[in-house]
Design an enzyme around this catalytic site. Structure first.
Site: not given
Ligand code: PEP
Length: 296
Positions: A43, A45, A135, A137, A207, A213, A253
């Site tokens: 992703n 973003k 997601h 976000e 997630e 992040g 992460s």
């Molecule tokens: C994500 O944006 O879905 C995500 C898991 O980000 P990150 O790997 O940076 O934690």
């Protein structure tokens, strides 16, 4: 239209590789084959303009090609910003890449006066195989409710695009110990009204918001606990045959150095990667997770 549920036979790998790769705890069925095709998704973003996006995708494709990556064994997809998608499509078609791609969101509506929104029909026309839905976000910054996300899941299927439904709890809920209930509630709302066929094709990404992040990664056991609970819930809703086919991802992460341990877990069929997907070498390392696994 996609490969969920396809078994990848152990016999497709050289014996020496198998013995190095598969321990009893790898994401496998008892006979050493993957239960479902592993899915590694990046992703991007709101990173990478359309020029940078092409460069990133080219580097990823070269790195995986150098490593002789077998895309039929481990599927790879990227989720660029909308403005990159046409360029990504052109590159994928022109260079005959086997990397899938998708949008990061879609409208629950098909067309009309929805300024700024993108129809699933447009994504389909651009060759998108997948689309992210819900997601964290989008849930937090854009206040997307479970009802809206359910409508988006249905819109994706209506337009022939496979939704990757994201679910997961925030830190307070994790600390209160109600993370399984919370996540399953999001799941039930997101998949309401789907047919068995759609539920089998759906991808669900667990997630935990506190791990996105932040550098905090849920342990492999946490990822397995939740993915097993999600699969059990899917079984209750759609039956065992469907639940055995739905692919479940972990996200939060994920890096090259922790992907292998997470993907060893039986109910974790892939990973959704944010930050690390912007570095082609690091993302390719995650895609190549099997080569980092060491049998116990
Ligand atoms: C994500 O944006 O879905 C995500 C898991 O980000 P990150 O790997 O940076 O934690």
């Amino acid at each position: 239209m996609q490969s969920s549920g396809r078994q990848v036979a152990r016999g497709s790998l050289p014996a020496e590789h198998i013995s190095r790769t598969f321990g009893d705890y790898v994401t496998t069925s008892a006979n050493g084959a993957f239960d479902r095709t592993p899915f590694i998704a990046g992703n991007w973003k709101m990173n990478m303009d359309h020029v940078q996006g092409i460069t990133l995708l080219q580097k990823l494709a070269w790195t995986l090609s150098d490593a002789k990556h077998d895309y039929s064994r481990v599927e790879v997809a990227v989720f660029p910003p909308f403005t990159d998608l046409r360029g990504v499509q052109t590159l994928v078609q022109g260079d005959d890449l086997h990397i899938a791609y998708g949008g990061q969101d879609l409208s629950q509506f098909d067309s009309g006066a929805y300024t700024g929104d993108i129809s699933g029909q447009f994504l389909n026309k651009l060759g998108c195989k997948y689309v992210l839905v819900g997601h964290s976000e989008r849930r937090t910054i854009h206040n997307e409710s479970d009802e809206v996300l359910n409508a988006k899941v249905k819109a994706a299927f209506r337009h022939g695009v496979v939704p990757v439904l994201c679910v997961g709890e925030g830190l307070e809920i994790r600390q209160a110990g109600t993370h399984v209930d919370h996540t399953l509630q999001q799941l039930r709302a997101g998949v309401a009204g789907l047919t068995n066929e759609q539920a089998a094709e759906l991808v669900v990404a667990y997630e935990p918001v506190w791990a996105i992040g932040t550098g905090e990664v849920a342990g492999p056991e946490d990822a397995q606990e939740m993915c097993a609970a999600i699969r059990a819930e899917l079984e209750t809703l759609f039956g065992a045959d469907v639940a055995a086919k739905t692919r479940l991802l972990y996200g939060g992460s994920v890096k090259g150095n922790n992907a292998g341990a997470i993907l060893r877990e039986r109910d974790v069929d892939g990973v959704l990667v944010g930050g690390a997907s912007l570095d082609p070498a690091e993302f390719a390392n995650i895609v190549r997770f099997e080569s980092h696994l060491v049998a116990d």
